[in-house]
Design a protein around this motif. Structure first.
Motif, PDB file in Angstrom:
ATOM      1  N   THR A 190       0.845  -1.179   0.000  1.00  0.00           N
ATOM      2  CA  THR A 190       0.000   0.000   0.000  1.00  0.00           C
ATOM      3  C   THR A 190       0.884   1.235   0.000  1.00  0.00           C
ATOM      4  N   ILE A 191       0.313   2.325  -0.466  1.00  0.00           N
ATOM      5  CA  ILE A 191       1.050   3.592  -0.482  1.00  0.00           C
ATOM      6  C   ILE A 191       0.189   4.645   0.186  1.00  0.00           C
ATOM      7  N   MET A 192       0.801   5.393   1.086  1.00  0.00           N
ATOM      8  CA  MET A 192       0.054   6.478   1.722  1.00  0.00           C
ATOM      9  C   MET A 192       1.002   7.613   2.037  1.00  0.00           C
ATOM     10  N   ARG A 193       0.458   8.671   2.619  1.00  0.00           N
ATOM     11  CA  ARG A 193       1.300   9.787   3.004  1.00  0.00           C
ATOM     12  C   ARG A 193       2.153   9.414   4.208  1.00  0.00           C
ATOM     13  N   GLY A 194       3.410   9.833   4.157  1.00  0.00           N
ATOM     14  CA  GLY A 194       4.319   9.503   5.247  1.00  0.00           C
ATOM     15  C   GLY A 194       3.876  10.089   6.570  1.00  0.00           C
ATOM     16  N   SER A 195       3.301  11.299   6.504  1.00  0.00           N
ATOM     17  CA  SER A 195       2.928  11.953   7.761  1.00  0.00           C
ATOM     18  C   SER A 195       1.792  11.204   8.451  1.00  0.00           C
ATOM     19  N   TRP A 196       0.949  10.508   7.659  1.00  0.00           N
ATOM     20  CA  TRP A 196      -0.144   9.755   8.290  1.00  0.00           C
ATOM     21  C   TRP A 196       0.390   8.558   9.056  1.00  0.00           C
ATOM     22  N   LEU A 197       1.389   7.925   8.447  1.00  0.00           N
ATOM     23  CA  LEU A 197       2.008   6.813   9.149  1.00  0.00           C
ATOM     24  C   LEU A 197       2.690   7.327  10.407  1.00  0.00           C
ATOM     25  N   PHE A 198       3.329   8.503  10.270  1.00  0.00           N
ATOM     26  CA  PHE A 198       4.019   9.103  11.411  1.00  0.00           C
ATOM     27  C   PHE A 198       3.029   9.403  12.539  1.00  0.00           C
ATOM     28  N   ASP A 199       1.882   9.986  12.175  1.00  0.00           N
ATOM     29  CA  ASP A 199       0.866  10.285  13.186  1.00  0.00           C
ATOM     30  C   ASP A 199       0.412   9.019  13.893  1.00  0.00           C
ATOM     31  N   ALA A 200       0.192   7.983  13.095  1.00  0.00           N
ATOM     32  CA  ALA A 200      -0.300   6.729  13.678  1.00  0.00           C
ATOM     33  C   ALA A 200       0.729   6.144  14.634  1.00  0.00           C
ATOM     34  N   ILE A 201       1.983   6.140  14.203  1.00  0.00           N
ATOM     35  CA  ILE A 201       3.019   5.542  15.049  1.00  0.00           C
ATOM     36  C   ILE A 201       3.223   6.381  16.313  1.00  0.00           C
ATOM     37  N   SER A 202       3.187   7.705  16.181  1.00  0.00           N
ATOM     38  CA  SER A 202       3.373   8.514  17.402  1.00  0.00           C
ATOM     39  C   SER A 202       2.191   8.340  18.340  1.00  0.00           C
ATOM     40  N   GLU A 203       1.008   8.174  17.769  1.00  0.00           N
ATOM     41  CA  GLU A 203      -0.178   7.946  18.598  1.00  0.00           C
ATOM     42  C   GLU A 203      -0.019   6.648  19.393  1.00  0.00           C
ATOM     43  N   LEU A 204       0.428   5.619  18.695  1.00  0.00           N
ATOM     44  CA  LEU A 204       0.561   4.319  19.353  1.00  0.00           C
ATOM     45  C   LEU A 204       1.721   4.311  20.342  1.00  0.00           C
ATOM     46  N   ALA A 205       2.724   5.152  20.083  1.00  0.00           N
ATOM     47  CA  ALA A 205       3.922   5.119  20.915  1.00  0.00           C
ATOM     48  C   ALA A 205       3.653   5.569  22.334  1.00  0.00           C
ATOM     49  N   SER A 206       2.535   6.260  22.543  1.00  0.00           N
ATOM     50  CA  SER A 206       2.299   6.840  23.862  1.00  0.00           C
ATOM     51  C   SER A 206       2.160   5.778  24.942  1.00  0.00           C
ATOM     52  N   THR A 207       1.859   4.556  24.573  1.00  0.00           N
ATOM     53  CA  THR A 207       1.749   3.520  25.600  1.00  0.00           C
ATOM     54  C   THR A 207       2.991   2.628  25.650  1.00  0.00           C
ATOM     55  N   THR A 208       4.049   3.074  24.987  1.00  0.00           N
ATOM     56  CA  THR A 208       5.289   2.300  24.864  1.00  0.00           C
ATOM     57  C   THR A 208       5.031   0.801  24.671  1.00  0.00           C
ATOM     58  N   PRO A 209       4.381   0.477  23.555  1.00  0.00           N
ATOM     59  CA  PRO A 209       4.076  -0.932  23.309  1.00  0.00           C
ATOM     60  C   PRO A 209       5.322  -1.707  22.904  1.00  0.00           C
ATOM     61  N   GLU A 210       5.218  -3.024  22.985  1.00  0.00           N
ATOM     62  CA  GLU A 210       6.346  -3.856  22.591  1.00  0.00           C
ATOM     63  C   GLU A 210       6.223  -4.317  21.146  1.00  0.00           C
ATOM     64  N   ARG A 211       4.986  -4.548  20.738  1.00  0.00           N
ATOM     65  CA  ARG A 211       4.816  -5.118  19.401  1.00  0.00           C
ATOM     66  C   ARG A 211       3.843  -4.313  18.566  1.00  0.00           C
ATOM     67  N   LEU A 212       4.087  -4.372  17.290  1.00  0.00           N
ATOM     68  CA  LEU A 212       3.191  -3.695  16.362  1.00  0.00           C
ATOM     69  C   LEU A 212       2.718  -4.725  15.353  1.00  0.00           C
ATOM     70  N   THR A 213       1.400  -4.847  15.219  1.00  0.00           N
ATOM     71  CA  THR A 213       0.859  -5.810  14.269  1.00  0.00           C
ATOM     72  C   THR A 213       0.210  -5.073  13.122  1.00  0.00           C
ATOM     73  N   LEU A 214       0.545  -5.552  11.964  1.00  0.00           N
ATOM     74  CA  LEU A 214       0.017  -4.939  10.755  1.00  0.00           C
ATOM     75  C   LEU A 214      -1.095  -5.854  10.240  1.00  0.00           C
ATOM     76  N   VAL A 215      -2.263  -5.288  10.038  1.00  0.00           N
ATOM     77  CA  VAL A 215      -3.394  -6.096   9.583  1.00  0.00           C
ATOM     78  C   VAL A 215      -3.902  -5.507   8.267  1.00  0.00           C
ATOM     79  N   ALA A 216      -4.025  -6.328   7.258  1.00  0.00           N
ATOM     80  CA  ALA A 216      -4.536  -5.833   5.979  1.00  0.00           C
ATOM     81  C   ALA A 216      -5.459  -6.876   5.386  1.00  0.00           C
ATOM     82  N   ARG A 217      -6.587  -6.443   4.856  1.00  0.00           N
ATOM     83  CA  ARG A 217      -7.478  -7.368   4.158  1.00  0.00           C
ATOM     84  C   ARG A 217      -8.443  -6.572   3.294  1.00  0.00           C
ATOM     85  N   MET A 218      -9.124  -7.282   2.451  1.00  0.00           N
ATOM     86  CA  MET A 218     -10.191  -6.667   1.678  1.00  0.00           C
ATOM     87  C   MET A 218     -11.486  -7.032   2.383  1.00  0.00           C
TER      88      MET A 218
END
Lengths: 373, 343
Positions: A190-218
């Motif tokens: 998939t292709i998206m804007r870099g800043s959106w990915l950045f926003d998502a990752i910074s949002e998730l980072a607030s809980t200092t998680p250990e793992r990140l799961t990527l889920v994709a489907r139709m």
């Protein structure tokens, strides 16, 4: 010995050290960087415990002049790195340098000139006139040269009457293999804007998680992409949903998750520019170490677009397109090896993951159904 | 023993004490009829001998003592700097030597005039009700044209030094320098030397790890207007070269031996060597100094004076910092003695 008389392997001149700095800063998470030189440009790559690697490619178009002369294959061990390297390696010279040192060097001028913070009339000692290079933004000429295998990588910066020469010691390359990524058998892209990915990752980072799961489907012919994090403090999920694409259907109000993207989706009809799944019937799910993904945050924040790809082995590739000053684009790549799921993790972590995964699937499904109705 | 003066130039005085304070906590201050001397002799690092003409910082200055109108004081610079900082917005400030409970102290009396709208009694109320000028006006006139004076007295305890205590202190002697050169703006020099120091520390971290935390800068200059600053670590070596700087001409009247002395002066010999583009290996006089100490010395750059550096190859670096003053004569000078590390 006759190598000594020859012209240097590389001479490259850039009119702006800042461009190079901005690109290389994206991969500044390791002490040492591998440098590969070839006719197309310079490739800087760093790796972290062989499960993550990042590379920045300085295309020759970033330089005003770029001259590469492939070195002669070494006959004898007259140079330190000719002993155990194969010939193809000496054809594209590879060595390691200290990346933090290089970055510090590239910002010696301009950024630190105390006069820059003041208006011209308050400057102690006027360093520029109306016709000097400063006003053209050309005040940091940067010249990179590499003479022969084993010699230092030289950076020469000139500004007005100051000339700085930096010789970075070159080290033997430590790894020769990249993380294998099979472009031929992509599972997901998939292709998206870099800043959106950045926003998502910074949002998730607030809980200092250990793992990140990527889920994709139709789901119902509509792409669904989500990033979910889990750690000891809990779990969170950011979803990216495209507006329905069906022709002739009135676009309903965007159903995006509140924290998925703050932008107005109406102005951006499709969040995900491209969305490809090798097998649209199944859900792609793969898990990575969050801390590693976070190291790409700098690249996310400055990039215009990011291409997110996963191959059938689960290796994740993030390719960032970064616009540099001259208007053309450069690329910074990251690759991540997935965590092995549900095998080595302890029972607790597995439970969390399973519930999380199960629920996310269900909820995602219902959400999507609702939207479609 | 009497000392009393009004401070003419609070800003300069504050910057001066602040930059001296970065080198050492205590200053020997010698007050005499025609000049004020500040001397810092730290355990380690650079010595400063500053000689200021009275009017650089003071006016209406009186000093009286039994020992030929000379007073020697040991002044804690941190307290003095802090006291002076509170005087930055003052309309006038006075300093005098006094005694309280038998402790000698420098009393700094600071007079500040508050602007009409910012006095403490009605700070925001009057600002918010600006529309109702009719209400505010009577108050303003009642308080004397809307301004009032605040007087703050800061006391800095000092020690009075007897003449015999300071008799043994002499300004360092040094041989004639090999190279003398006017330095580029110190703040520019500082920003680059600070980065070099940072680089060296970053390199030390990635390198063997046994590298001492000290960072040795090599500073060199030639008689053709070039200054070179360099540092070496395991991971890299880096050097910056300034060109087109000035090597001031020596005045034969000031050199021992006059014209002959000048002809035999080390710098005359150094002129034969080296080139103006700084690419030649010859003709450099160099010293090795501690990067952090150098950073402290460079903090005098905020005073914005002209700086002449004298290089004694492999031995010492002497910086003369000339403070600007209005009438252009009788310049005040700060002399920094920096010793070179061997190899």
């Amino acid at each position: 010995m006759d190598d000594e008389d020859e012209l240097p392997i590389l001479t490259a001149v850039s009119s702006s050290a800042r461009q190079l700095y901005l690109l290389l800063r994206c991969i500044n998470f390791s002490e040492k960087a591998h440098v590969q030189i070839n006719e197309e440009g310079l490739k800087f790559s760093v790796d972290e415990a062989s499960v993550m690697e990042g590379s920045a490619f300085l295309d020759k178009s970033l330089f005003t002049t770029y001259t590469f002369r492939a070195p002669q294959p070494p006959q004898h061990s007259q140079h330190s790195n000719s002993d155990d390297e194969d010939e193809h390696l000496s054809a594209t010279p590879t060595f390691q340098i200290s990346l933090p040192s290089l970055l510090e060097t590239l910002q010696i001028f301009g950024l630190t000139d105390p006069n820059n913070n003041r208006p011209p009339w308050a400057r102690d000692n006027p360093t520029s006139t109306a016709f000097s290079n400063n006003v053209l933004g050309m005040n940091n000429m940067c010249r990179i040269s590499y003479d022969s295998p084993g010699s230092p990588l030289s950076i020469i910066l000139t500004e007005a009457t100051i000339r700085t020469t930096c010789n970075l010691s070159t080290y033997e390359p430590a790894f020769a293999e990249e993380i294998p990524f099979d472009r031929q058998s992509l599972a997901f892209k998939t292709i998206m804007r870099g800043s959106w990915l950045f926003d998502a990752i910074s949002e998730l980072a607030s809980t200092t998680p250990e793992r990140l799961t990527l889920v994709a489907r139709m789901s119902h012919g509509k792409p669904y992409f989500a990033l979910s994090s889990s750690g000891s403090l809990g779990s969170a999920r950011v979803e990216f949903n495209n507006n329905p694409r069906g022709p002739g259907r009135a676009p309903p109000p965007p159903p995006t998750n509140a924290n998925a993207n703050p932008d107005d989706p109406l102005t951006q009809p499709n969040l995900l520019e491209t969305f490809q799944l090798s097998d649209p019937d199944t859900t792609l799910r793969s898990t990575y170490k969050f801390a590693l993904i976070q190291k790409a945050a700098r690249a996310m924040s400055v990039s215009t677009k990011v291409s997110i790809r996963a191959d059938t082995q689960g290796v994740l590739s993030l390719q960032f397109m970064i616009e540099v000053e001259s208007g053309n684009v450069s690329f910074v790549d990251f690759r991540f090896v997935p965590l092995v799921e549900d095998d080595e993790e302890g029972g607790e972590g597995m439970d969390v993951d399973e519930t999380m995964g199960g629920r996310s699937e269900d909820e995602g499904g219902t959400d999507d159904d609702d939207e479609d109705m | 023993m009497r000392f009393k003066a009004s401070i003419q130039n609070i800003n300069t005085f504050t910057k001066l004490t602040a930059s001296l304070n970065s080198l050492g906590p205590l200053a020997w201050v010698k007050l005499s009829d025609d000049q004020v001397c500040f001397t810092i002799i730290p355990e380690q690092g650079t010595q400063v001998w500053a000689v200021l003409s009275i009017d650089t910082i003071f006016e209406t200055y009186t000093v009286q003592s039994a020992a030929g109108n000379v007073i020697n004081l040991e002044v804690p610079l941190t307290s003095l700097t802090r006291a002076l900082k509170s005087a930055l917005n003052a309309t006038s400030a006075q300093i005098r030597l006094t005694k309280k409970d038998n402790i000698p102290l420098l009393a700094l009396t600071i007079v500040t005039t508050s602007a009409s709208n910012s006095y403490a009694a009605f700070p925001t109320a009057s600002a918010n009700n600006n529309n109702e000028d009719g209400v505010d006006a009577p108050f303003d006139s009642a308080f004397g044209g809307g301004s009032r004076e605040t007087i703050v007295t800061q006391e800095v305890p000092v020690r009075v030094l007897g003449p015999d205590t300071v008799a043994g202190l002499h300004e360092p002697q040094c041989r004639e320098p090999d190279v003398h050169i006017i330095l580029p703006p110190l703040l520019q020099l500082k920003s680059i030397s600070d980065r070099f120091t940072k680089l060296a520390l970053a390199g030390a971290k990635s390198g063997s790890g046994t590298t001492a935390a000290r960072t040795r800068l090599e500073l060199a200059a030639n008689m053709h207007g070039c200054l070179r600053m360099s540092i070496k670590t395991d991971a890299m070596s880096i050097s910056s070269v300034w060109t087109d700087l000035n090597n001031p001409e020596l005045d034969p009247n000031q050199v021992a031996g006059g014209e002959i002395g000048l002809a035999e002066h080390p710098s005359t010999r150094m002129k034969q060597l080296g080139t103006a583009d700084g690419r030649s290996d010859e003709g450099w006089a160099s010293v090795r100094i501690d990067g952090r100490d150098w950073g402290k010395v460079m903090s005098v750059g905020r005073l914005g004076g002209r700086v002449i550096a004298c290089f004694c190859h492999d031995h010492a670096l002497i910086l003369y910092v000339y403070l600007p003053n209005e009438n252009g004569e009788d310049e005040s000078v700060l002399t920094y003695y920096v010793s070179s590390y061997s190899a």
